[in-house]
Design a protein around this motif. Structure first.
Motif, PDB file in Angstrom:
ATOM      1  N   ARG A  96       0.563  -0.944  -0.227  1.00 46.65           N
ATOM      2  CA  ARG A  96       0.344   0.281  -0.199  1.00 46.65           C
ATOM      3  C   ARG A  96       1.298   1.160   0.348  1.00 46.65           C
ATOM      4  O   ARG A  96       0.672   2.421  -0.089  1.00 46.65           O
ATOM      5  CB  ARG A  96      -1.053   0.176   0.938  1.00 46.65           C
ATOM      6  CG  ARG A  96      -1.635  -0.871   0.781  1.00 46.65           C
ATOM      7  CD  ARG A  96      -2.459  -1.263   2.618  1.00 46.65           C
ATOM      8  NE  ARG A  96      -3.094   0.140   3.293  1.00 46.65           N
ATOM      9  CZ  ARG A  96      -4.113  -0.030   3.852  1.00 46.65           C
ATOM     10  NH1 ARG A  96      -3.876  -1.004   4.766  1.00 46.65           N
ATOM     11  NH2 ARG A  96      -4.713   0.981   4.659  1.00 46.65           N
ATOM     12  N   THR A  97       2.192   1.301   0.663  1.00 45.47           N
ATOM     13  CA  THR A  97       2.458   2.100   0.231  1.00 45.47           C
ATOM     14  C   THR A  97       3.629   2.747  -0.680  1.00 45.47           C
ATOM     15  O   THR A  97       3.727   3.573  -1.584  1.00 45.47           O
ATOM     16  CB  THR A  97       4.708   2.084   1.460  1.00 45.47           C
ATOM     17  OG1 THR A  97       3.542   2.331   2.902  1.00 45.47           O
ATOM     18  CG2 THR A  97       5.838   3.231   1.627  1.00 45.47           C
ATOM     19  N   ARG A 142       9.799  13.263 -11.258  1.00 46.57           N
ATOM     20  CA  ARG A 142       8.811  12.925 -10.699  1.00 46.57           C
ATOM     21  C   ARG A 142       9.165  12.788  -8.579  1.00 46.57           C
ATOM     22  O   ARG A 142      10.491  13.510  -8.849  1.00 46.57           O
ATOM     23  CB  ARG A 142       9.382  10.826 -10.284  1.00 46.57           C
ATOM     24  CG  ARG A 142       8.860  10.571 -11.886  1.00 46.57           C
ATOM     25  CD  ARG A 142       8.817   8.524 -12.120  1.00 46.57           C
ATOM     26  NE  ARG A 142      10.758   8.541 -11.357  1.00 46.57           N
ATOM     27  CZ  ARG A 142      11.498   7.831 -10.605  1.00 46.57           C
ATOM     28  NH1 ARG A 142      10.479   7.819  -9.934  1.00 46.57           N
ATOM     29  NH2 ARG A 142      12.318   8.288 -10.197  1.00 46.57           N
ATOM     30  N   PRO A 143       8.708  12.631  -7.670  1.00 46.21           N
ATOM     31  CA  PRO A 143       8.454  13.172  -6.822  1.00 46.21           C
ATOM     32  C   PRO A 143       9.856  12.349  -5.861  1.00 46.21           C
ATOM     33  O   PRO A 143       9.897  10.994  -5.989  1.00 46.21           O
ATOM     34  CB  PRO A 143       6.555  12.374  -5.695  1.00 46.21           C
ATOM     35  CG  PRO A 143       6.622  12.019  -6.362  1.00 46.21           C
ATOM     36  CD  PRO A 143       6.410  12.106  -7.879  1.00 46.21           C
ATOM     37  N   VAL A 144      10.039  13.445  -4.720  1.00 44.96           N
ATOM     38  CA  VAL A 144      10.330  12.216  -3.666  1.00 44.96           C
ATOM     39  C   VAL A 144       9.399  11.926  -2.613  1.00 44.96           C
ATOM     40  O   VAL A 144       9.003  13.009  -2.233  1.00 44.96           O
ATOM     41  CB  VAL A 144      11.570  13.130  -3.460  1.00 44.96           C
ATOM     42  CG1 VAL A 144      12.006  12.441  -1.356  1.00 44.96           C
ATOM     43  CG2 VAL A 144      13.484  12.841  -3.712  1.00 44.96           C
ATOM     44  N   VAL A 145       9.407  11.101  -2.290  1.00 43.87           N
ATOM     45  CA  VAL A 145       8.610  10.446  -0.940  1.00 43.87           C
ATOM     46  C   VAL A 145       9.067  10.129   0.490  1.00 43.87           C
ATOM     47  O   VAL A 145      10.124   8.617   0.464  1.00 43.87           O
ATOM     48  CB  VAL A 145       7.876   8.888  -1.467  1.00 43.87           C
ATOM     49  CG1 VAL A 145       6.681   8.679  -0.613  1.00 43.87           C
ATOM     50  CG2 VAL A 145       7.175   9.291  -2.840  1.00 43.87           C
ATOM     51  N   PHE A 146       9.265  10.397   1.405  1.00 40.52           N
ATOM     52  CA  PHE A 146       9.321  10.347   2.336  1.00 40.52           C
ATOM     53  C   PHE A 146       8.276   9.485   2.899  1.00 40.52           C
ATOM     54  O   PHE A 146       7.606   9.284   3.007  1.00 40.52           O
ATOM     55  CB  PHE A 146       9.960  11.354   3.570  1.00 40.52           C
ATOM     56  CG  PHE A 146      11.189  12.234   2.799  1.00 40.52           C
ATOM     57  CD1 PHE A 146      12.162  12.419   2.580  1.00 40.52           C
ATOM     58  CD2 PHE A 146      10.324  13.905   1.828  1.00 40.52           C
ATOM     59  CE1 PHE A 146      13.002  13.469   2.415  1.00 40.52           C
ATOM     60  CE2 PHE A 146      11.020  14.725   1.485  1.00 40.52           C
ATOM     61  CZ  PHE A 146      12.580  14.051   1.923  1.00 40.52           C
ATOM     62  N   VAL A 147       9.590   8.604   4.136  1.00 39.37           N
ATOM     63  CA  VAL A 147       8.716   7.489   4.553  1.00 39.37           C
ATOM     64  C   VAL A 147       8.568   7.107   6.486  1.00 39.37           C
ATOM     65  O   VAL A 147       9.887   6.950   6.311  1.00 39.37           O
ATOM     66  CB  VAL A 147       8.632   5.367   3.613  1.00 39.37           C
ATOM     67  CG1 VAL A 147       7.085   5.211   4.526  1.00 39.37           C
ATOM     68  CG2 VAL A 147       7.786   6.186   2.419  1.00 39.37           C
ATOM     69  N   LYS A 204       7.226  18.460  -5.394  1.00 35.79           N
ATOM     70  CA  LYS A 204       7.919  17.196  -6.218  1.00 35.79           C
ATOM     71  C   LYS A 204       8.322  16.258  -4.595  1.00 35.79           C
ATOM     72  O   LYS A 204       9.435  15.334  -4.616  1.00 35.79           O
ATOM     73  CB  LYS A 204       9.382  17.390  -6.540  1.00 35.79           C
ATOM     74  CG  LYS A 204       9.455  18.005  -7.582  1.00 35.79           C
ATOM     75  CD  LYS A 204       8.844  17.173  -8.745  1.00 35.79           C
ATOM     76  CE  LYS A 204       8.784  18.314 -10.585  1.00 35.79           C
ATOM     77  NZ  LYS A 204       9.608  18.688 -10.323  1.00 35.79           N
ATOM     78  N   LEU A 205       7.214  16.675  -3.438  1.00 34.03           N
ATOM     79  CA  LEU A 205       8.194  16.083  -2.125  1.00 34.03           C
ATOM     80  C   LEU A 205       6.450  15.362  -2.110  1.00 34.03           C
ATOM     81  O   LEU A 205       5.523  15.908  -2.134  1.00 34.03           O
ATOM     82  CB  LEU A 205       8.082  17.280  -1.713  1.00 34.03           C
ATOM     83  CG  LEU A 205       9.050  18.142  -1.455  1.00 34.03           C
ATOM     84  CD1 LEU A 205       8.817  19.739  -0.576  1.00 34.03           C
ATOM     85  CD2 LEU A 205      10.132  17.092  -0.817  1.00 34.03           C
ATOM     86  N   ARG A 206       6.243  14.044  -1.863  1.00 39.87           N
ATOM     87  CA  ARG A 206       5.508  14.015  -0.561  1.00 39.87           C
ATOM     88  C   ARG A 206       6.077  13.244   0.444  1.00 39.87           C
ATOM     89  O   ARG A 206       7.229  12.498   0.905  1.00 39.87           O
ATOM     90  CB  ARG A 206       4.923  11.893  -2.110  1.00 39.87           C
ATOM     91  CG  ARG A 206       4.809  13.086  -3.210  1.00 39.87           C
ATOM     92  CD  ARG A 206       4.321  11.498  -3.756  1.00 39.87           C
ATOM     93  NE  ARG A 206       2.786  11.028  -3.477  1.00 39.87           N
ATOM     94  CZ  ARG A 206       1.928  10.844  -4.313  1.00 39.87           C
ATOM     95  NH1 ARG A 206       1.570  12.008  -4.823  1.00 39.87           N
ATOM     96  NH2 ARG A 206       0.378  10.614  -3.487  1.00 39.87           N
ATOM     97  N   PHE A 207       4.556  12.953   1.128  1.00 47.43           N
ATOM     98  CA  PHE A 207       5.533  12.087   3.123  1.00 47.43           C
ATOM     99  C   PHE A 207       4.484  10.970   2.916  1.00 47.43           C
ATOM    100  O   PHE A 207       2.591  11.529   3.055  1.00 47.43           O
ATOM    101  CB  PHE A 207       4.768  12.903   3.830  1.00 47.43           C
ATOM    102  CG  PHE A 207       5.832  14.559   4.254  1.00 47.43           C
ATOM    103  CD1 PHE A 207       7.007  13.885   4.810  1.00 47.43           C
ATOM    104  CD2 PHE A 207       6.154  15.386   3.022  1.00 47.43           C
ATOM    105  CE1 PHE A 207       8.328  15.018   4.583  1.00 47.43           C
ATOM    106  CE2 PHE A 207       6.369  16.355   2.910  1.00 47.43           C
ATOM    107  CZ  PHE A 207       7.810  16.177   3.580  1.00 47.43           C
ATOM    108  N   VAL A 208       4.669  10.096   3.436  1.00 44.63           N
ATOM    109  CA  VAL A 208       3.630   8.666   3.635  1.00 44.63           C
ATOM    110  C   VAL A 208       4.217   8.680   5.407  1.00 44.63           C
ATOM    111  O   VAL A 208       4.798   7.856   5.321  1.00 44.63           O
ATOM    112  CB  VAL A 208       4.282   7.496   2.263  1.00 44.63           C
ATOM    113  CG1 VAL A 208       3.073   6.095   3.540  1.00 44.63           C
ATOM    114  CG2 VAL A 208       4.058   7.499   1.141  1.00 44.63           C
TER     115      VAL A 208
END
Length: 336
Positions: A85-86, A173-178, A211-215
């Motif tokens: 899901r992530t 594409r974005p960078v995704v911080f998890v 370009k920033l996402r946070f999961v």
């Protein structure tokens, strides 16, 4: 990598790092000149990233696994579901796992995506922002601000991962911080660090923000209209596009194990340690057993069972309508 993509974080397709990575940064600090003027001088600051074994090539581990017990991956089904899901909620971005809490998800996905044709890359961003609070008066306490040296060291680590204002503005594409999330304080600190840097670099915020996402991986609770959601109390989240800050729930027992109780392979990388030399690997029995667990997770991710489990978790996500995710799910469902 397509032109204009910017530097992607090193991941499962990158060459393994050396045993100790030391990066050197330079920051400007004011000093008094002999004639009484304030001038800027360059001060060298070193930042040594905590050692972690390259689990993609376990033959390099030597005798570290000798005598360890067979790992009990009692949590793997929940981890696979959460990891799938992530991936689905990442917007086809490159995943940066913040801190150490989700090292197991990083290991699992590193195995699963090995040999898979995808633009996505995985990397670890081992920051912890934990530090000793200071008295703020009136029996109140607060966290001290990061020092100039700490901010410079953090920027250098981010630069090594291709996360700079300039690179963000030019990515496709974005960078995704998890990370696991309770109240979102780590994400808040990380966002503020990036926000300050973007302002100084004078890059267009309206471009960078896309370009920033946070999961956030949260404890699974019964949902209701009164459920407390951390991102609704984080003002910075409203500065990002809709769906740029999302959650994925995880069984509360597994969440607690990964975030609070699991033995980690690296030391905590707190701000007061960002300038200390790395002390190398820990070879105690507890760490060696944790290493066996991590290697087993990489192997499970590579297995048909692990890959099909990820594909099953992805199948229930709305983003499956997007070509990049359909392609990924199809490959995960195929022969290993």
């Amino acid at each position: 990598m397509s032109p204009g993509h910017g530097a992607a974080p090193p991941g499962h397709g990158a060459a393994p790092p050396g045993p100790v990575r030391t990066v050197v940064v330079e920051l400007l600090s004011p000093v008094a000149a002999p004639v009484g003027r304030i001038v800027a001088v360059r001060e060298r600051v070193e930042a040594s990233l905590p050692f972690r074994w390259d689990l993609a090539t376990p033959d390099q581990l030597g005798s570290m696994l000798a005598g360890t017990a067979e790992p009990n991956l009692w949590f793997v089904d929940d981890l696979v579901e959460c990891a799938g899901r992530t991936l689905a909620r990442s917007g086809n971005g490159d995943l940066l796992f913040v801190g150490r809490s989700l090292d197991s998800m990083f290991d699992l996905l590193s195995g699963a995506l090995a040999g898979v044709s995808t633009e996505q890359r995985l990397a670890r961003l081992p920051f912890s922002f934990a530090r000793r609070p200071i008295e703020a008066g009136g029996q109140r306490w607060r966290l001290p601000a990061l020092t100039a040296g700490q901010r410079a060291a953090a920027r250098r680590v981010l630069t090594e991962l291709g996360v700079t204002p300039q690179a963000l503005a030019r990515r496709n594409r974005p960078v995704v911080f998890v990370d696991v999330v309770w109240e979102g304080s780590t994400f808040t600190e990380l966002f503020n660090l990036l926000d300050e840097w973007v302002i100084e670099a004078r890059e267009p915020w309206d471009v960078v923000r896309r370009k920033l996402r946070f999961v956030g991986v949260t404890r699974r609770l019964k949902t209701s209209p009164k459920t407390w959601r951390w991102q609704q109390h984080a003002g910075w989240a409203r500065r990002l596009p809709a769906r740029a800050v999302v959650n994925v729930s995880l069984d509360r027992t597994v969440w607690s194990y990964l975030g609070d109780h699991q033995t980690k392979l690296t030391r905590s990388f707190r701000p007061d340690r960002w300038h200390l030399p790395d002390d190398g690997p820990n070879r105690e029995d507890e760490t060696r057993q944790a290493l066996a667990e991590a290697v087993a997770l990489v192997g499970y991710g590579r297995s048909p069972l692990g890959r099909r489990g990820l594909a099953k978790a992805i199948a229930g996500e709305p983003a499956l309508a997007e070509p990049w995710l359909r392609s990924l799910a199809r490959q995960l469902n195929g022969p290993a």
